[in-house]
Design a protein around this motif. Structure first.
Motif, PDB file in Angstrom:
ATOM      1  N   ALA A   1      16.204   8.248   2.274  1.00  0.00           N
ATOM      2  CA  ALA A   1      15.685   7.046   1.613  1.00  0.00           C
ATOM      3  C   ALA A   1      14.445   6.588   2.368  1.00  0.00           C
ATOM      4  O   ALA A   1      14.430   6.552   3.596  1.00  0.00           O
ATOM      5  CB  ALA A   1      16.745   5.953   1.610  1.00  0.00           C
ATOM      6  N   ARG A   2      13.399   6.247   1.614  1.00  0.00           N
ATOM      7  CA  ARG A   2      12.165   5.781   2.243  1.00  0.00           C
ATOM      8  C   ARG A   2      12.309   4.317   2.624  1.00  0.00           C
ATOM      9  O   ARG A   2      12.872   3.525   1.875  1.00  0.00           O
ATOM     10  CB  ARG A   2      10.998   5.929   1.302  1.00  0.00           C
ATOM     11  N   GLU A   3      11.746   3.986   3.758  1.00  0.00           N
ATOM     12  CA  GLU A   3      11.745   2.592   4.187  1.00  0.00           C
ATOM     13  C   GLU A   3      10.764   1.765   3.358  1.00  0.00           C
ATOM     14  O   GLU A   3      10.988   0.597   3.096  1.00  0.00           O
ATOM     15  CB  GLU A   3      11.373   2.510   5.669  1.00  0.00           C
ATOM     16  N   HIS A   4       9.652   2.392   2.942  1.00  0.00           N
ATOM     17  CA  HIS A   4       8.620   1.702   2.183  1.00  0.00           C
ATOM     18  C   HIS A   4       8.289   2.499   0.928  1.00  0.00           C
ATOM     19  O   HIS A   4       8.313   3.724   0.939  1.00  0.00           O
ATOM     20  CB  HIS A   4       7.353   1.541   3.027  1.00  0.00           C
ATOM     21  N   PRO A   5       7.937   1.807  -0.162  1.00  0.00           N
ATOM     22  CA  PRO A   5       7.578   2.509  -1.401  1.00  0.00           C
ATOM     23  C   PRO A   5       6.278   3.287  -1.237  1.00  0.00           C
ATOM     24  O   PRO A   5       5.419   2.911  -0.442  1.00  0.00           O
ATOM     25  CB  PRO A   5       7.420   1.375  -2.415  1.00  0.00           C
ATOM     26  N   GLU A   6       6.170   4.381  -2.016  1.00  0.00           N
ATOM     27  CA  GLU A   6       4.957   5.198  -1.982  1.00  0.00           C
ATOM     28  C   GLU A   6       4.432   5.538  -3.368  1.00  0.00           C
ATOM     29  O   GLU A   6       3.270   5.901  -3.505  1.00  0.00           O
ATOM     30  CB  GLU A   6       5.215   6.502  -1.213  1.00  0.00           C
ATOM     31  N   THR A   7       5.262   5.442  -4.386  1.00  0.00           N
ATOM     32  CA  THR A   7       4.846   5.795  -5.737  1.00  0.00           C
ATOM     33  C   THR A   7       4.796   4.539  -6.602  1.00  0.00           C
ATOM     34  O   THR A   7       5.379   3.505  -6.252  1.00  0.00           O
ATOM     35  CB  THR A   7       5.828   6.792  -6.371  1.00  0.00           C
ATOM     36  N   VAL A   8       4.120   4.640  -7.739  1.00  0.00           N
ATOM     37  CA  VAL A   8       4.052   3.502  -8.666  1.00  0.00           C
ATOM     38  C   VAL A   8       5.462   3.067  -9.050  1.00  0.00           C
ATOM     39  O   VAL A   8       5.780   1.876  -9.051  1.00  0.00           O
ATOM     40  CB  VAL A   8       3.221   3.854  -9.919  1.00  0.00           C
ATOM     41  N   ALA A   9       6.323   4.019  -9.358  1.00  0.00           N
ATOM     42  CA  ALA A   9       7.699   3.686  -9.743  1.00  0.00           C
ATOM     43  C   ALA A   9       8.423   2.953  -8.619  1.00  0.00           C
ATOM     44  O   ALA A   9       9.190   2.012  -8.874  1.00  0.00           O
ATOM     45  CB  ALA A   9       8.466   4.953 -10.126  1.00  0.00           C
ATOM     46  N   GLU A  10       8.184   3.357  -7.379  1.00  0.00           N
ATOM     47  CA  GLU A  10       8.832   2.677  -6.254  1.00  0.00           C
ATOM     48  C   GLU A  10       8.281   1.264  -6.061  1.00  0.00           C
ATOM     49  O   GLU A  10       9.019   0.354  -5.695  1.00  0.00           O
ATOM     50  CB  GLU A  10       8.678   3.503  -4.978  1.00  0.00           C
ATOM     51  N   PHE A  11       6.973   1.058  -6.312  1.00  0.00           N
ATOM     52  CA  PHE A  11       6.415  -0.295  -6.228  1.00  0.00           C
ATOM     53  C   PHE A  11       6.972  -1.177  -7.335  1.00  0.00           C
ATOM     54  O   PHE A  11       7.265  -2.351  -7.120  1.00  0.00           O
ATOM     55  CB  PHE A  11       4.887  -0.263  -6.259  1.00  0.00           C
ATOM     56  N   VAL A  12       7.145  -0.632  -8.522  1.00  0.00           N
ATOM     57  CA  VAL A  12       7.784  -1.375  -9.610  1.00  0.00           C
ATOM     58  C   VAL A  12       9.217  -1.718  -9.211  1.00  0.00           C
ATOM     59  O   VAL A  12       9.679  -2.844  -9.415  1.00  0.00           O
ATOM     60  CB  VAL A  12       7.746  -0.570 -10.929  1.00  0.00           C
ATOM     61  N   GLY A  13       9.915  -0.762  -8.625  1.00  0.00           N
ATOM     62  CA  GLY A  13      11.278  -1.015  -8.157  1.00  0.00           C
ATOM     63  C   GLY A  13      11.324  -2.098  -7.100  1.00  0.00           C
ATOM     64  O   GLY A  13      12.235  -2.942  -7.093  1.00  0.00           O
ATOM     65  N   LEU A  14      10.353  -2.101  -6.187  1.00  0.00           N
ATOM     66  CA  LEU A  14      10.281  -3.153  -5.173  1.00  0.00           C
ATOM     67  C   LEU A  14      10.113  -4.514  -5.833  1.00  0.00           C
ATOM     68  O   LEU A  14      10.820  -5.472  -5.497  1.00  0.00           O
ATOM     69  CB  LEU A  14       9.125  -2.878  -4.209  1.00  0.00           C
TER      70      LEU A  14
ATOM     71  N   LEU B   1       5.064 -12.733  -8.941  1.00  0.00           N
ATOM     72  CA  LEU B   1       5.084 -11.854  -7.784  1.00  0.00           C
ATOM     73  C   LEU B   1       4.034 -10.774  -8.028  1.00  0.00           C
ATOM     74  O   LEU B   1       3.943 -10.228  -9.129  1.00  0.00           O
ATOM     75  CB  LEU B   1       6.474 -11.216  -7.648  1.00  0.00           C
ATOM     76  N   HIS B   2       3.237 -10.465  -6.995  1.00  0.00           N
ATOM     77  CA  HIS B   2       2.168  -9.485  -7.123  1.00  0.00           C
ATOM     78  C   HIS B   2       2.290  -8.480  -5.985  1.00  0.00           C
ATOM     79  O   HIS B   2       2.306  -8.870  -4.817  1.00  0.00           O
ATOM     80  CB  HIS B   2       0.803 -10.174  -7.063  1.00  0.00           C
ATOM     81  N   VAL B   3       2.395  -7.201  -6.342  1.00  0.00           N
ATOM     82  CA  VAL B   3       2.443  -6.125  -5.356  1.00  0.00           C
ATOM     83  C   VAL B   3       1.134  -5.363  -5.489  1.00  0.00           C
ATOM     84  O   VAL B   3       0.791  -4.909  -6.588  1.00  0.00           O
ATOM     85  CB  VAL B   3       3.631  -5.166  -5.609  1.00  0.00           C
ATOM     86  N   TYR B   4       0.384  -5.246  -4.389  1.00  0.00           N
ATOM     87  CA  TYR B   4      -0.889  -4.532  -4.402  1.00  0.00           C
ATOM     88  C   TYR B   4      -0.808  -3.327  -3.486  1.00  0.00           C
ATOM     89  O   TYR B   4      -0.333  -3.439  -2.350  1.00  0.00           O
ATOM     90  CB  TYR B   4      -2.028  -5.440  -3.926  1.00  0.00           C
ATOM     91  N   PHE B   5      -1.274  -2.182  -3.972  1.00  0.00           N
ATOM     92  CA  PHE B   5      -1.303  -0.973  -3.162  1.00  0.00           C
ATOM     93  C   PHE B   5      -2.571  -0.191  -3.468  1.00  0.00           C
ATOM     94  O   PHE B   5      -2.814   0.101  -4.629  1.00  0.00           O
ATOM     95  CB  PHE B   5      -0.036  -0.124  -3.394  1.00  0.00           C
ATOM     96  N   PRO B   6      -3.417   0.047  -2.498  1.00  0.00           N
ATOM     97  CA  PRO B   6      -3.345  -0.493  -1.139  1.00  0.00           C
ATOM     98  C   PRO B   6      -3.473  -2.011  -1.169  1.00  0.00           C
ATOM     99  O   PRO B   6      -3.783  -2.598  -2.202  1.00  0.00           O
ATOM    100  CB  PRO B   6      -4.544   0.148  -0.425  1.00  0.00           C
TER     101      PRO B   6
ATOM    102  N   ARG C   1       5.427 -10.200   1.940  1.00  0.00           N
ATOM    103  CA  ARG C   1       5.801  -8.990   2.668  1.00  0.00           C
ATOM    104  C   ARG C   1       4.594  -8.070   2.772  1.00  0.00           C
ATOM    105  O   ARG C   1       3.743  -8.058   1.900  1.00  0.00           O
ATOM    106  CB  ARG C   1       6.923  -8.284   1.901  1.00  0.00           C
ATOM    107  N   THR C   2       4.558  -7.285   3.834  1.00  0.00           N
ATOM    108  CA  THR C   2       3.555  -6.233   3.958  1.00  0.00           C
ATOM    109  C   THR C   2       4.252  -4.964   4.432  1.00  0.00           C
ATOM    110  O   THR C   2       5.341  -5.004   4.992  1.00  0.00           O
ATOM    111  CB  THR C   2       2.447  -6.582   4.976  1.00  0.00           C
ATOM    112  N   GLY C   3       3.610  -3.869   4.177  1.00  0.00           N
ATOM    113  CA  GLY C   3       4.099  -2.577   4.640  1.00  0.00           C
ATOM    114  C   GLY C   3       2.918  -1.647   4.747  1.00  0.00           C
ATOM    115  O   GLY C   3       1.784  -2.047   4.468  1.00  0.00           O
ATOM    116  N   PRO C   4       3.151  -0.426   5.134  1.00  0.00           N
ATOM    117  CA  PRO C   4       2.027   0.499   5.259  1.00  0.00           C
ATOM    118  C   PRO C   4       1.371   0.755   3.897  1.00  0.00           C
ATOM    119  O   PRO C   4       1.967   1.352   3.025  1.00  0.00           O
ATOM    120  CB  PRO C   4       2.665   1.770   5.825  1.00  0.00           C
ATOM    121  N   GLY C   5       0.177   0.202   3.734  1.00  0.00           N
ATOM    122  CA  GLY C   5      -0.573   0.442   2.506  1.00  0.00           C
ATOM    123  C   GLY C   5      -0.249  -0.467   1.345  1.00  0.00           C
ATOM    124  O   GLY C   5      -0.714  -0.227   0.231  1.00  0.00           O
TER     125      GLY C   5
END
Length: 171
Positions: A23-36, A139-144, A64-68
């Motif tokens: 399991a990843r600690e941080h999201p990396e894909t669009v689907a994972e960011f949507v899940g977050l 709620l807004h998730v931005y990546f990067p 919250r922040t995470g890598p990227g």
């Protein structure tokens, strides 16, 4: 005819831990960011106590922040809006946690109610406004992570609220 199924040959993958992806600690894909975004939205205890309302400007709080990536909580009192803008090189997820917001793009107008989510790519131009009579929280998730938010001059179709399909995907 071979009656061996994949399960019979490989066994139960859930019983073979070395075959499972960790399991990843941080999201990396669009689907994972949507899940977050969905998981934070579903757990009001993560954000509800932080919300403030400001009659003079939109209130925001980096949750919250995470890598990227970074996650922002925003509140909108009636009449407040973002102005027409994009998010530079950042992609994002917008999730409406409570209330109603209106998203305006060159392609049209979309009403967003509690639970709505929007996904957008870099350079996506929109304006978000609270046209309702009640406050809203998003709620807004931005990546990067968001480093710029260029403002744009409204065109007739955006200012007039022309009908049409938005350029981004609804999740």
């Amino acid at each position: 005819m071979n009656s061996d199924s994949d399960l019979q040959i490989a066994g139960d993958l859930f019983e073979v831990p070395h075959l499972l992806q960790p399991a990843r600690e941080h999201p990396e894909t669009v689907a994972e960011f949507v899940g977050l975004a969905r998981s934070i939205a579903a757990d009001r205890s993560q954000w509800e106590h932080l919300v403030e309302y400001d009659a003079t400007t939109r209130w925001y709080h980096r949750l919250r922040t995470g890598p990227g990536y970074e996650v922002w909580l925003l509140s909108w009192v009636p009449g407040q809006g973002s102005g027409l803008h994009d998010h530079g090189l950042s992609s994002g997820v917008l999730a409406l946690l409570q209330g109603e917001l209106t998203e305006r793009t060159e392609g049209g107008v979309r009403a967003l109610g509690t639970g709505a989510q929007r996904v957008f790519a870099p350079g996506y131009v929109h304006e978000v406004v609270n046209d309702s009579l009640e406050p809203a929280v998003s709620l807004h998730v931005y990546f990067p992570g968001l480093t710029e938010m260029p403002m744009h001059t409204p065109t007739c179709s955006v200012a007039d609220g022309a009908e049409g399909a938005a350029a981004d995907a609804t999740v």
